[in-house]
Write an enzyme that holds these catalytic residues in place. Sequence first.
Site, PDB file in Angstrom:
ATOM      1  N   CYS A   1      90.733 -61.053 -49.494  1.00 56.76           N
ATOM      2  CA  CYS A   1      91.987 -61.787 -49.368  1.00 56.76           C
ATOM      3  C   CYS A   1      91.712 -63.292 -49.312  1.00 56.76           C
ATOM      4  O   CYS A   1      90.574 -63.730 -49.108  1.00 56.76           O
ATOM      5  CB  CYS A   1      92.715 -61.315 -48.103  1.00 56.76           C
ATOM      6  SG  CYS A   1      94.297 -62.123 -47.821  1.00 56.76           S
TER       7      CYS A   1
ATOM      8  N   CYS B   1      88.044 -52.421 -47.889  1.00 58.18           N
ATOM      9  CA  CYS B   1      87.991 -51.380 -48.923  1.00 58.18           C
ATOM     10  C   CYS B   1      89.411 -50.971 -49.295  1.00 58.18           C
ATOM     11  O   CYS B   1      90.213 -50.646 -48.404  1.00 58.18           O
ATOM     12  CB  CYS B   1      87.191 -50.185 -48.416  1.00 58.18           C
ATOM     13  SG  CYS B   1      87.225 -48.753 -49.524  1.00 58.18           S
TER      14      CYS B   1
ATOM     15  N   CYS C   1      57.339 -36.313 -13.082  1.00 56.15           N
ATOM     16  CA  CYS C   1      57.046 -34.877 -13.165  1.00 56.15           C
ATOM     17  C   CYS C   1      58.307 -34.065 -12.942  1.00 56.15           C
ATOM     18  O   CYS C   1      59.400 -34.597 -12.789  1.00 56.15           O
ATOM     19  CB  CYS C   1      55.972 -34.514 -12.137  1.00 56.15           C
ATOM     20  SG  CYS C   1      56.519 -34.744 -10.438  1.00 56.15           S
TER      21      CYS C   1
ATOM     22  N   CYS D   1      66.585 -34.486  -4.468  1.00 56.90           N
ATOM     23  CA  CYS D   1      67.957 -34.993  -4.505  1.00 56.90           C
ATOM     24  C   CYS D   1      68.087 -36.171  -3.531  1.00 56.90           C
ATOM     25  O   CYS D   1      67.499 -36.150  -2.442  1.00 56.90           O
ATOM     26  CB  CYS D   1      68.926 -33.877  -4.126  1.00 56.90           C
ATOM     27  SG  CYS D   1      70.666 -34.348  -4.236  1.00 56.90           S
TER      28      CYS D   1
ATOM     29  N   CYS E   1      71.251 -35.228   0.957  1.00 57.66           N
ATOM     30  CA  CYS E   1      70.885 -33.839   0.651  1.00 57.66           C
ATOM     31  C   CYS E   1      69.389 -33.597   0.811  1.00 57.66           C
ATOM     32  O   CYS E   1      68.977 -32.702   1.537  1.00 57.66           O
ATOM     33  CB  CYS E   1      71.337 -33.484  -0.767  1.00 57.66           C
ATOM     34  SG  CYS E   1      70.938 -31.812  -1.277  1.00 57.66           S
TER      35      CYS E   1
ATOM     36  N   CYS F   1      55.986 -22.724 -13.239  1.00 58.09           N
ATOM     37  CA  CYS F   1      57.240 -22.474 -13.952  1.00 58.09           C
ATOM     38  C   CYS F   1      56.883 -22.115 -15.392  1.00 58.09           C
ATOM     39  O   CYS F   1      57.191 -22.840 -16.323  1.00 58.09           O
ATOM     40  CB  CYS F   1      58.136 -23.709 -13.895  1.00 58.09           C
ATOM     41  SG  CYS F   1      59.786 -23.436 -14.555  1.00 58.09           S
TER      42      CYS F   1
END
Length: 519
Positions: A203, A210, A263, A268, A272, A290
């Site tokens: 313009c 586009c 690790c 927490c 807690c 684990c």
Amino acid sequence: MNQKNYTILNEKKIRQLQKKDISKVSKHLSISKSLACTLLRENNWNANSVFEEWFSDEEKVGESVGLLPEQVSLNPPPPGDNLLCKICFETFKIENMSSGPCGHPFCTDCWKSYVSVSIDDGPGCLGLRCPELECKANPGLELIDLLASKYHKDRYYRYLLRSYLEGSRKRKWCQGPGCNLAVQIRYEELENYEELKNYDVICDCSYGFCWNCLEERHHPVGCRIVRKWMKLQTSDTDNSKWIASCTKKCPKCRKKIEKNEGCDHVTCPSPCRYEFCWLCLSPWKLFHLCDKYNKRKDKERRLESTREKLKRYAHHSERWAWNHKSRETALDKLRLAKKYKLPFAIEALEQIVESRRVLKWSYAYGYYLDSTEKHKVIYFRYLQGEVEGALEKLHRYAEKEIVKYAKVNFPLDDFTEFPARLVDATDVARSCTEKVVRAMANDVSEAETRRFSWVVLRDLFPRNRCRILFVRNMVLILGGYCIVSNLRFWFKEICGIICLLMLMLFIVSFGRRLVRRLQ
């Protein structure tokens, strides 16, 4: 399309075109301009469509806009008679009553209130209907001009003007902020309508967009990729995925916890203080193992895959946003350069703006590039790196070094060389940007014809193939280390030490060679 096949229209020119279309339909069909406007609006301002419908079935078209047949048309009462207004249920003289093309009379005050409330409701006032029950007639422009206040009249004609642009296939509003200009495509000059699928227009306000999707200029990236990327940018889905993949709830207090390093032993936060294993969420023990399969581990693998996808998205999104911001800054400086008429800086800043635009959308393109085609991904990232390097140099010349020449007592000897350096940097940035544009236009097909993964190494070590083999062997060893990473702790440590030593040897050798080449 290389030539400019569009015209920029201001508000005055748009109104002239609108009046011309209304007059054309009114003259050819021998109807009022008000009715011609209604028919054009209902046919998306396409005069040819109005002519086809009218001449195929004039009576049907007339009924659709509320025109009554001549044999049942309302006969006006003789002057001096009183009429009942069906809105306020009061009687008025015929002089105080008004009606649309359908002929249904209502008092002037009720018409004014009805028209003003409809216009206040927004663009829906263009579809205003006669208050008479089951009447489809539009009151028309004459009644709006007669009864509406100046404020409401201006609003109505502005809605009508926007309808003229938004309903047309060959005219669209400029998407630039605060711009009131429009763009009109000259279809008769197009060889193929498919050209409009990825066609950029600019313009007079300097904003480019586009034509197909109305987004900011993104050539050669396709509109489909841009739509997907912009939808992704405004979606909250990835935030939810990040929370799900990068955080877990404490098994005791159910508080969300993020672990980004360390690790698998997690504690927490207060109050807690519950200790648990990050992988299986079971209570932490002194000798915690684990290693047995369970659903939690399978879920962890899926979450890891999600994390990698999010990291990849963050990489591309951050660079997309940074290039967008950098381009906006360069645009501001370009406006200043044009204001103070600095020709040697204008070309450089224009190239920065264009290169930032291409680089910005290259990251959207790169995000959707198939990650399994490694040669394409590596080659495309290499091209992006070339553009970024060339732009950094051009930024330094066009934004930082130019400042010292803005002073009154600047070094004249250096200034004679500065424009040449600036032009060279501009040419390099332009060349690198064109490579990225060609790569995106050809779907990075150039990567198919070259083994890019070793091109950089051959450039650094042109005579020593042994070091290339050395790098390959290192990759194999590191891959082996990843395979045995689930074995015993002491064995992992030994493999890690061996890989670290080999990596140090390679870095020293690589560094010496690189220093000699730079010298």
